[in-house]
Design a protein around this motif. Structure first.
Motif, PDB file in Angstrom:
ATOM      1  N   ALA A 280       0.830  -1.207   0.000  1.00 32.84           N
ATOM      2  CA  ALA A 280       0.000   0.000   0.000  1.00 32.84           C
ATOM      3  C   ALA A 280       0.862   1.255   0.000  1.00 32.84           C
ATOM      4  CB  ALA A 280      -0.929  -0.004   1.205  1.00 32.84           C
ATOM      5  N   GLU A 281       1.933   1.244   0.790  1.00 36.04           N
ATOM      6  CA  GLU A 281       2.834   2.403   0.854  1.00 36.04           C
ATOM      7  C   GLU A 281       3.556   2.602  -0.477  1.00 36.04           C
ATOM      8  OE1 GLU A 281       4.073   2.512   5.593  1.00 36.04           O
ATOM      9  OE2 GLU A 281       5.057   1.081   4.244  1.00 36.04           O
ATOM     10  N   ALA A 282       3.984   1.491  -1.078  1.00 40.94           N
ATOM     11  CA  ALA A 282       4.660   1.570  -2.379  1.00 40.94           C
ATOM     12  C   ALA A 282       3.697   2.107  -3.445  1.00 40.94           C
ATOM     13  CB  ALA A 282       5.181   0.204  -2.790  1.00 40.94           C
ATOM     14  N   ASP A 283       2.436   1.698  -3.350  1.00 38.22           N
ATOM     15  CA  ASP A 283       1.429   2.168  -4.302  1.00 38.22           C
ATOM     16  C   ASP A 283       1.192   3.669  -4.152  1.00 38.22           C
ATOM     17  OD1 ASP A 283      -0.467   1.382  -6.391  1.00 38.22           O
ATOM     18  OD2 ASP A 283      -1.975   2.055  -4.964  1.00 38.22           O
ATOM     19  N   ASP A 284       1.233   4.142  -2.928  1.00 36.89           N
ATOM     20  CA  ASP A 284       1.078   5.583  -2.688  1.00 36.89           C
ATOM     21  C   ASP A 284       2.234   6.360  -3.305  1.00 36.89           C
ATOM     22  OD1 ASP A 284      -1.273   5.222  -1.322  1.00 36.89           O
ATOM     23  OD2 ASP A 284      -0.344   5.233   0.675  1.00 36.89           O
ATOM     24  N   ILE A 285       3.447   5.814  -3.169  1.00 37.83           N
ATOM     25  CA  ILE A 285       4.632   6.458  -3.762  1.00 37.83           C
ATOM     26  C   ILE A 285       4.475   6.520  -5.284  1.00 37.83           C
ATOM     27  CG2 ILE A 285       7.124   6.272  -4.148  1.00 37.83           C
ATOM     28  CD1 ILE A 285       7.265   4.823  -1.423  1.00 37.83           C
ATOM     29  N   LYS A 286       4.045   5.425  -5.876  1.00 38.70           N
ATOM     30  CA  LYS A 286       3.857   5.344  -7.331  1.00 38.70           C
ATOM     31  C   LYS A 286       2.842   6.386  -7.807  1.00 38.70           C
ATOM     32  CE  LYS A 286       2.525   1.984 -10.909  1.00 38.70           C
ATOM     33  NZ  LYS A 286       1.271   2.619 -11.349  1.00 38.70           N
ATOM     34  N   ASP A 287       1.708   6.454  -7.114  1.00 37.43           N
ATOM     35  CA  ASP A 287       0.679   7.423  -7.494  1.00 37.43           C
ATOM     36  C   ASP A 287       1.185   8.854  -7.370  1.00 37.43           C
ATOM     37  OD1 ASP A 287      -1.052   5.359  -7.964  1.00 37.43           O
ATOM     38  OD2 ASP A 287      -2.064   5.499  -6.023  1.00 37.43           O
ATOM     39  N   ARG A 288       1.918   9.113  -6.317  1.00 38.14           N
ATOM     40  CA  ARG A 288       2.437  10.460  -6.063  1.00 38.14           C
ATOM     41  C   ARG A 288       3.429  10.876  -7.148  1.00 38.14           C
ATOM     42  NH1 ARG A 288       3.691   9.594  -0.933  1.00 38.14           N
ATOM     43  NH2 ARG A 288       5.923   9.223  -1.234  1.00 38.14           N
ATOM     44  N   LEU A 289       4.343   9.964  -7.504  1.00 43.91           N
ATOM     45  CA  LEU A 289       5.355  10.276  -8.520  1.00 43.91           C
ATOM     46  C   LEU A 289       4.724  10.406  -9.904  1.00 43.91           C
ATOM     47  CD1 LEU A 289       8.320   7.962  -7.439  1.00 43.91           C
ATOM     48  CD2 LEU A 289       8.119  10.436  -7.135  1.00 43.91           C
ATOM     49  N   GLU A 290       3.776   9.522 -10.214  1.00 41.19           N
ATOM     50  CA  GLU A 290       3.109   9.599 -11.515  1.00 41.19           C
ATOM     51  C   GLU A 290       2.409  10.941 -11.699  1.00 41.19           C
ATOM     52  OE1 GLU A 290       0.451   6.325 -11.905  1.00 41.19           O
ATOM     53  OE2 GLU A 290       1.994   4.971 -12.702  1.00 41.19           O
ATOM     54  N   GLU A 291       1.716  11.372 -10.661  1.00 41.98           N
ATOM     55  CA  GLU A 291       0.999  12.652 -10.735  1.00 41.98           C
ATOM     56  C   GLU A 291       1.971  13.806 -10.956  1.00 41.98           C
ATOM     57  OE1 GLU A 291      -2.111  15.385  -8.083  1.00 41.98           O
ATOM     58  OE2 GLU A 291      -1.291  13.521  -7.258  1.00 41.98           O
ATOM     59  N   ARG A 292       3.113  13.775 -10.265  1.00 47.07           N
ATOM     60  CA  ARG A 292       4.095  14.861 -10.389  1.00 47.07           C
ATOM     61  C   ARG A 292       4.766  14.855 -11.757  1.00 47.07           C
ATOM     62  NH1 ARG A 292       6.242  18.492 -11.415  1.00 47.07           N
ATOM     63  NH2 ARG A 292       7.765  19.798 -10.337  1.00 47.07           N
ATOM     64  N   ILE A 293       5.115  13.669 -12.254  1.00 44.79           N
ATOM     65  CA  ILE A 293       5.802  13.578 -13.549  1.00 44.79           C
ATOM     66  C   ILE A 293       4.851  13.901 -14.697  1.00 44.79           C
ATOM     67  CG2 ILE A 293       7.005  12.014 -15.143  1.00 44.79           C
ATOM     68  CD1 ILE A 293       8.027  10.517 -12.634  1.00 44.79           C
ATOM     69  N   MET A 294       3.612  13.434 -14.603  1.00 39.64           N
ATOM     70  CA  MET A 294       2.638  13.700 -15.663  1.00 39.64           C
ATOM     71  C   MET A 294       2.309  15.186 -15.781  1.00 39.64           C
ATOM     72  SD  MET A 294       1.722  10.998 -17.397  1.00 39.64           S
ATOM     73  CE  MET A 294       0.125  11.438 -18.084  1.00 39.64           C
ATOM     74  N   ALA A 295       2.598  15.954 -14.733  1.00 45.06           N
ATOM     75  CA  ALA A 295       2.370  17.400 -14.766  1.00 45.06           C
ATOM     76  C   ALA A 295       3.383  18.113 -15.655  1.00 45.06           C
ATOM     77  CB  ALA A 295       2.422  17.982 -13.355  1.00 45.06           C
ATOM     78  N   GLU A 296       4.503  17.439 -15.986  1.00 44.22           N
ATOM     79  CA  GLU A 296       5.514  18.038 -16.849  1.00 44.22           C
ATOM     80  C   GLU A 296       5.008  18.071 -18.299  1.00 44.22           C
ATOM     81  OE1 GLU A 296       8.506  19.446 -16.000  1.00 44.22           O
ATOM     82  OE2 GLU A 296       7.696  19.210 -13.982  1.00 44.22           O
ATOM     83  N   LYS A 297       5.303  19.135 -18.990  1.00 45.39           N
ATOM     84  CA  LYS A 297       4.793  19.336 -20.342  1.00 45.39           C
ATOM     85  C   LYS A 297       5.302  18.261 -21.303  1.00 45.39           C
ATOM     86  CE  LYS A 297       4.036  23.030 -23.665  1.00 45.39           C
ATOM     87  NZ  LYS A 297       4.248  24.449 -23.967  1.00 45.39           N
TER      88      LYS A 297
END
Length: 324
Positions: A280-297
């Motif tokens: 669950a913790e690893a999944d939270d990290i994945k979601d957090r990083l995906e959201e931040r990276i996908m924000a890049e143009k």
């Protein structure tokens, strides 16, 4: 049909504007050449005609590259714009050859042309229109790069950030830079030929315009051959790597790859984390990083893999070696 029309709405606007403007210019130049027989005007007609066809195909390619992935093409159609551009440069290459050939013939057998005033007015109007398209392309380059500029700095910054522009915008910029310079060169050649006996000036201008067109062909071909193969974006790799390392749960980065496919960026990331973390913790990290990276143009998708922390700071060591 509705799907195609929807995609065309998302085509590169600079390419469509350039195609329309150059089509109009090529018709006007062609009429002027028909009445005056000016070889420099012939060169400019070929140049504008090639640019118009080229930029129209680029617009179509940039639009179709936005098509969503299918079962047959699960990676999407991002590289389609690169393939279209590779085909489009063949048109410019043929026009370049004809321009140089006609110019060489005029140097060997120079003849006086008529209609000085018509030639100068047509070429002057063409330079203004092509300069307008060039300015729009410059503004789009700065927009793609996330930069702001006013006055003369727009010109200099657009050259500085050309590498960050979309493939279609980059082609429009280079073609209309050459078109604007070629138009000015043709005006000078026509003026020299009219007021002096040096009629070879028009042929020399035609050859020089053809050579500049060949330069665009070579540059566009090399850039889009790399894009069609799938070129790594090292600048984005470093930027995304630094973003990832700011997350307190990420211990290190084993590997990171950012691949350009047309206008899209595909990110693959392997990170090291504490081996005692729960799923669950690893999944939270994945979601957090995906959201931040996908924000890049430009980022279209992100794939993240996990590995246990080995205690060796690979990311920091790799960055130290690159800065030496």
């Amino acid at each position: 049909m509705l799907e195609v029309l929807r995609l065309l709405k998302h085509g590169n606007k600079s390419a469509m504007l350039a195609a329309i403007v150059n089509a109009v210019i090529s018709i006007i130049k062609g009429i002027a050449f028909f009445f005056t027989g000016n070889v420099a005007m012939f060169a400019e007609t070929m140049h504008s005609l090639g640019d118009a066809a080229n930029q129209f195909f680029v617009f179509i390619g940039s639009a179709l590259s936005k098509k969503a992935p299918t079962d047959r093409f699960p990676n999407g159609f991002g590289r389609l714009v690169n393939l279209v551009l590779l085909g489009a440069v063949l048109i410019v290459g043929i026009m370049s050859y004809e321009t140089i050939k006609e110019g060489f013939h005029h140097i060997v057998k120079p003849t006086a042309s008529e209609g000085f005033l018509i030639n100068v007015l047509v070429l002057g109007a063409a330079v203004i229109l092509e300069g307008f398209v060039l300015f729009k392309a410059m503004r789009e380059i700065l927009h793609d790069a996330g930069e702001e500029a006013k006055g003369p700095s727009i010109f200099f910054k657009s050259f500085k950030h050309l590498g960050k522009a979309k493939p279609a915008t980059k082609l429009v910029f280079m073609e209309d830079t050459v078109a604007t310079l070629g138009g000015l060169l043709a005006v000078v050649a026509v003026t020299i030929s009219h007021f002096t006996a040096f009629h070879q000036a028009e042929g020399i201008a035609s050859v020089l315009i053809g050579i500049m067109m060949f330069f665009v062909v070579g540059k566009v071909f090399l850039d889009n051959a790399a894009g069609a193969l799938g070129e790594a974006d090292e600048e984005m790799e470093e930027k995304i790597g630094n973003i990832v390392m700011q997350d307190p749960s990420v211990k290190d980065i084993q590997d990171i790859t950012v691949v350009k496919e047309g206008e899209d960026l595909h990110v693959e990331l392997e990170i090291e984390v504490d081996p005692t973390l729960t799923v669950a913790e690893a999944d939270d990290i994945k979601d957090r990083l995906e959201e931040r990276i996908m924000a890049e143009k430009g980022v279209a998708d992100v794939i993240i893999e996990f590995d246990e922390d080995d205690g060796v700071s690979k990311w920091e060591e790799d960055n130290k070696e690159e800065t030496k």
